[in-house]
Design a protein around this motif. Structure first.
Motif, PDB file in Angstrom:
ATOM      1  N   THR A 230      49.758  35.567  32.764  1.00 19.04           N
ATOM      2  CA  THR A 230      49.681  36.969  33.156  1.00 19.04           C
ATOM      3  C   THR A 230      48.840  37.773  32.173  1.00 19.04           C
ATOM      4  OG1 THR A 230      51.900  36.771  34.111  1.00 19.04           O
ATOM      5  CG2 THR A 230      51.031  38.992  33.803  1.00 19.04           C
ATOM      6  N   LEU A 231      48.999  37.509  30.882  1.00 21.71           N
ATOM      7  CA  LEU A 231      48.177  38.198  29.888  1.00 21.71           C
ATOM      8  C   LEU A 231      46.701  37.859  30.070  1.00 21.71           C
ATOM      9  CD1 LEU A 231      50.390  37.832  26.685  1.00 21.71           C
ATOM     10  CD2 LEU A 231      49.978  39.908  28.009  1.00 21.71           C
ATOM     11  N   PHE A 232      46.405  36.602  30.427  1.00 18.56           N
ATOM     12  CA  PHE A 232      45.021  36.209  30.683  1.00 18.56           C
ATOM     13  C   PHE A 232      44.464  36.977  31.884  1.00 18.56           C
ATOM     14  CE2 PHE A 232      42.163  33.462  33.191  1.00 18.56           C
ATOM     15  CZ  PHE A 232      41.098  33.368  32.295  1.00 18.56           C
ATOM     16  N   VAL A 233      45.244  37.084  32.956  1.00 20.93           N
ATOM     17  CA  VAL A 233      44.794  37.812  34.149  1.00 20.93           C
ATOM     18  C   VAL A 233      44.562  39.281  33.819  1.00 20.93           C
ATOM     19  CG1 VAL A 233      45.454  38.569  36.463  1.00 20.93           C
ATOM     20  CG2 VAL A 233      45.891  36.215  35.743  1.00 20.93           C
ATOM     21  N   LEU A 234      45.479  39.891  33.048  1.00 24.68           N
ATOM     22  CA  LEU A 234      45.304  41.295  32.661  1.00 24.68           C
ATOM     23  C   LEU A 234      44.057  41.481  31.812  1.00 24.68           C
ATOM     24  CD1 LEU A 234      48.998  42.273  31.833  1.00 24.68           C
ATOM     25  CD2 LEU A 234      47.649  43.027  33.791  1.00 24.68           C
TER      26      LEU A 234
ATOM     27  N   ALA B  41      39.111  44.325  41.689  1.00 21.35           N
ATOM     28  CA  ALA B  41      40.334  44.007  40.953  1.00 21.35           C
ATOM     29  C   ALA B  41      41.414  43.487  41.896  1.00 21.35           C
ATOM     30  CB  ALA B  41      40.832  45.239  40.206  1.00 21.35           C
ATOM     31  N   ALA B  42      41.511  44.087  43.095  1.00 24.59           N
ATOM     32  CA  ALA B  42      42.504  43.621  44.068  1.00 24.59           C
ATOM     33  C   ALA B  42      42.225  42.181  44.481  1.00 24.59           C
ATOM     34  CB  ALA B  42      42.506  44.540  45.284  1.00 24.59           C
ATOM     35  N   ALA B  43      40.936  41.866  44.741  1.00 22.47           N
ATOM     36  CA  ALA B  43      40.575  40.496  45.113  1.00 22.47           C
ATOM     37  C   ALA B  43      40.867  39.524  43.981  1.00 22.47           C
ATOM     38  CB  ALA B  43      39.094  40.438  45.490  1.00 22.47           C
ATOM     39  N   CYS B  44      40.561  39.946  42.741  1.00 22.35           N
ATOM     40  CA  CYS B  44      40.819  39.096  41.569  1.00 22.35           C
ATOM     41  C   CYS B  44      42.321  38.869  41.394  1.00 22.35           C
ATOM     42  CB  CYS B  44      40.218  39.740  40.329  1.00 22.35           C
ATOM     43  SG  CYS B  44      40.415  38.778  38.827  1.00 22.35           S
ATOM     44  N   ALA B  45      43.116  39.931  41.577  1.00 19.07           N
ATOM     45  CA  ALA B  45      44.566  39.806  41.415  1.00 19.07           C
ATOM     46  C   ALA B  45      45.162  38.882  42.473  1.00 19.07           C
ATOM     47  CB  ALA B  45      45.216  41.184  41.489  1.00 19.07           C
TER      48      ALA B  45
ATOM     49  N   LEU C   3      41.104  41.451  34.161  1.00 23.47           N
ATOM     50  CA  LEU C   3      41.014  42.725  34.877  1.00 23.47           C
ATOM     51  C   LEU C   3      40.484  43.835  33.967  1.00 23.47           C
ATOM     52  CD1 LEU C   3      44.335  42.665  36.951  1.00 23.47           C
ATOM     53  CD2 LEU C   3      42.022  42.237  37.769  1.00 23.47           C
ATOM     54  N   GLY C   4      40.897  43.817  32.706  1.00 25.82           N
ATOM     55  CA  GLY C   4      40.373  44.796  31.762  1.00 25.82           C
ATOM     56  C   GLY C   4      38.888  44.612  31.501  1.00 25.82           C
ATOM     57  N   LEU C   5      38.462  43.356  31.385  1.00 25.10           N
ATOM     58  CA  LEU C   5      37.038  43.074  31.201  1.00 25.10           C
ATOM     59  C   LEU C   5      36.234  43.519  32.421  1.00 25.10           C
ATOM     60  CD1 LEU C   5      34.792  41.798  29.498  1.00 25.10           C
ATOM     61  CD2 LEU C   5      35.357  39.591  30.554  1.00 25.10           C
ATOM     62  N   LEU C   6      36.765  43.280  33.623  1.00 29.21           N
ATOM     63  CA  LEU C   6      36.099  43.742  34.842  1.00 29.21           C
ATOM     64  C   LEU C   6      35.956  45.267  34.855  1.00 29.21           C
ATOM     65  CD1 LEU C   6      37.555  41.620  37.797  1.00 29.21           C
ATOM     66  CD2 LEU C   6      35.201  41.673  36.979  1.00 29.21           C
TER      67      LEU C   6
END
Length: 703
Positions: free
Chosen positions: A468-472, A495-499, A475-478
């Motif tokens: 989860t930290l990696f995904v966040l 971000a929605a597609a990535c999530a 998303l922050g980098l995006l």
């Protein structure tokens, strides 16, 4: 300027946070690199002032830690291992210990072996009946356990733990300002509880004056599960609301009246002292004081400036302050709120308020609702990494609950203040009872909403921390990339597609994965096995272990328990909430095999000396024993979860244990067996056919 100061304070705190967890050599190297980088950047490109500013902030953060360590920490750590005669005062956080007529909490040592001292230690059990008692005793000072609470202790200025040895002598009650205010707080809490029901009174005492001793476990659990536990602890939200009663938001001359400003500052400082200066409240208090200073000198204060200054001041006072969970959550929430406010301001600039009165009302109502949603969402997103990093669960209904009840906090605080004011006038007792009745009804509806939200499906999300930290982070980098490209409007769909892709991938990666956690008392833990949403428990110990298992299951999404194996030799009556319970006294001496979902086999062996359970996952074996099982041939295991003893019948490649005071460590052949120590819930993750990894453990070498 305000953004630069906020960034400076944030970089300063992050540097101190990194320094707290890095080895000293790494801190020195990072400091040297930061100084060199700042100098080279300043010489080559003067336009990069922001880079230089952040680098200087990091340098100062590292430097503050390097200065604080030898001056404040090392002299205290040198006392570890000594048995000393002390005069100490039981701290305001002292509460009933597990032993009768004992307390646990912080001790303020004022005399050490006959010499004056000023030292804070934590003690799990010492004689006493209430906070503020002064006594003399013999204590053994020890280093703090290296668990998840260690840095929180450091942030409070507590660098050692103490064990009570004996020779207790009561010397009186403390009359310092800290305990005078503590007794005032207790009296105010008692007055609040006079006409309020027990549960509602406990909530009001916690929210208004920081007295959490009257809260029930169910209330705390509901608030935490619903994602509104910040309402129970006096934090920036409470201080800001109360300051709003003191500092008028209307433009008038009284707002800039200097005598009134001084009086407001004194009242604010008194309130912070009364509630014991919690970190989150101190941050907001500094912000309010800066606002008052702005009114005094006719300067425009702002939240970002106060946040940056608070970070610097708190970090200079204690270099470990950034390690405090409340500090991190408070600052993260403020950043989230500021992002939401920035987005709202941009939207308001783009869509101007219409001149028509009806359309203007619709416009105002729309943005009020949008602001509330944005603040709740971004505050939740900003605090999520902090909660995950500390191994805490995340609420799936936090945004909804905050929208429903946060607005109810201000009236609850105002009504609570009214009850306290009326209680000071004896002949207004009837008015106090009326105000208490209204407050009780208000708090009842508030806690009812929270309880219903906490009961919703998905209220407690058990997210894999690292993933989860990696995904966040992605998303922050995006967000940064889209912001630099000036295409923020496309960030939300991206971000929605990535999530969604991350959720799908996470579900696929977690299939058939087996997690085994050693949960419970040190030296005698249970083993909780989870796979594909179901749990199996190998139980030993008593009620404290049962409570620990139930709490662990709640923190991991509350999966249904398919099976409990009671390994105890004396299985006393105990209620297990499980589909099936196997008591080992009903198992024959032959090995009994139980098949679990997936590729898990459970082998159970019972004899007069003890009970043994062996879990096999795709050929990988993990064992746990209660008592001592007798066997002609040793039981070969990949992993053995040890208790207070290490039986000769077990031959394991790896031994996991949770108590550093075990006597059998020196008997283990470390050339053939790896010893892994886990203070808190060590976890073995098995991906069948692929890997087996440990979390929350460290290798131990017998000296």
């Amino acid at each position: 300027m305000k953004r630069k100061l906020a960034a400076f304070g944030l970089a300063f705190s992050l540097a101190q946070l990194a320094a707290a967890y890095l080895p000293s050599l790494a801190v020195w190297l990072a400091t040297a690199f930061s100084f060199v980088f700042a100098g080279l950047t300043a010489l080559q490109k003067r336009k990069l002032t922001s880079v230089v500013l952040l680098t200087v902030a990091a340098c100062l953060g590292f430097a503050a830690h390097l200065v604080y360590e030898p001056l404040a920490v090392q002299p205290v750590l040198e006392l570890a291992g000594r048995q000393v005669r002390v005069v100490a005062t039981a701290g305001t956080d002292s509460e009933t210990s597990y032993q009768e007529d004992r307390l646990r909490g912080t001790l303020h040592i004022t005399e050490l072996d006959g010499e004056p001292a000023d030292l804070l230690v934590t003690c799990a059990s010492f004689p006493g009946s209430r906070p503020g008692e002064i006594f003399s005793a013999t204590l053994e000072l020890q280093n703090l356990d290296e668990d998840s609470y260690r840095m929180n202790y450091f942030s409070d200025g507590v660098f050692l733990q103490a064990e009570y040895v004996g020779e207790y002598a009561y010397l009186g009650e403390s009359t310092t300002l800290e305990f005078i205010l503590y007794r005032i707080r207790q009296e105010l809490s008692r007055r609040l509880m006079t006409w309020l029901p027990t549960e509602e009174g406990g909530v009001e005492a916690a929210m208004l004056i920081g007295d959490t001793s009257r809260l029930s476990e169910l209330q705390e659990e509901n608030f935490r599960t619903a994602g509104v536990s910040h309402l129970l602890a006096v934090s920036g939200l409470h201080v800001t609301l109360l300051c709003g009663l003191l500092v008028s938001s209307r433009e008038n001359r009284r707002r800039f009246s200097r005598p009134l400003i001084v009086m407001q500052a004194i009242l604010l400082l008194f309130y912070l002292a009364l509630i014991g200066f919690p970190v989150s409240a101190v941050r907001a208090g500094i912000g309010c004081l800066i606002a008052l200073g702005g009114y005094y000198f006719l300067q425009p204060p702002d939240t970002l400036t106060s946040m940056g200054l608070a970070a610097i001041l708190l970090g200079l006072f204690n270099a470990y302050f950034p390690c405090d969970l409340g500090f991190q959550l408070s600052f993260s929430a403020v950043l989230g709120v500021e992002v939401a406010a920035s987005l709202s301001r941009r939207a308001r600039r783009k869509w101007k308020e219409p001149e028509d009165s009806l359309k203007s009302k619709v416009y105002t109502a729309f943005f009020w609702l949008a602001d509330s949603v944005l603040i709740a969402v971004f505050a939740a997103l900003a605090t999520m990494p902090v909660l995950l990093a500390h191994g805490m669960s995340v609420s799936g209904v936090g945004v909804l609950t905050n929208l429903l009840v946060v607005w109810m906090l201000a009236p609850a605080l105002v009504l609570g203040l009214l009850v306290l004011l009326l209680s000071a006038v004896p002949f207004l007792g009837f008015a106090m009872r009326g105000a208490s009745l209204i407050l009780a009804a208000w708090l009842h509806w508030m806690t009812e909403i929270i309880g219903r939200c906490a009961a919703l499906p998905g209220a407690r999300l058990a997210l894999p921390v690292k993933y989860t930290l990696f995904v966040l982070a992605v998303l922050g980098l995006l967000a940064f990339i889209f912001w630099r490209a000036k295409r923020l409007r496309w960030y939300i769909p991206a971000a929605a597609a990535c999530a969604m892709a991350a959720i799908f991938l996470g579900i696929q990666l977690s299939k058939n994965v087996v997690r085994m956690a050693a949960v419970g008392t040190a030296g005698n833990p249970c083993l909780v096995i989870t796979q594909d949403g179901y749990a199996t428990v190998l139980f030993r110990g008593g009620n404290s272990n049962l409570n620990a298992v139930e709490e662990y299951l709640k923190e991991t999404g509350n999966p249904p328990v398919a099976l409990v194996v009671d390994l105890r030799q004396d299985p006393r009556e105990m209620e297990f909430d499980a589909d099936r319970v196997i008591s080992m006294d009903q198992v024959s001496s032959d090995v009994q095999t139980v098949s679990l979902p997936g590729r898990i086999q459970l082998e159970l062996l019972h004899d007069s000396g003890g009970n043994l359970a062996v879990v096999t996952v795709d050929g990988y074996t993990v064992g746990m024993m209660a008592g001592r099982v007798r066997r002609d041939q040793p039981v070969e295991l990949n992993v053995y979860v040890a208790g207070s003893s290490y039986p000769d019948v077990v031959d394991a490649d790896t031994v996991v244990y949770t108590s550093h005071t075990t006597d059998w460590l020196e008997e283990v052949d470390q050339e053939q067996t790896t010893l892994l120590y886990g203070m808190e819930e060590p976890v073995l993750t098995i991906r069948p056919g692929r890997s087996a990894t440990f979390d929350g453990v460290k290798p131990y070498a017998v000296q």
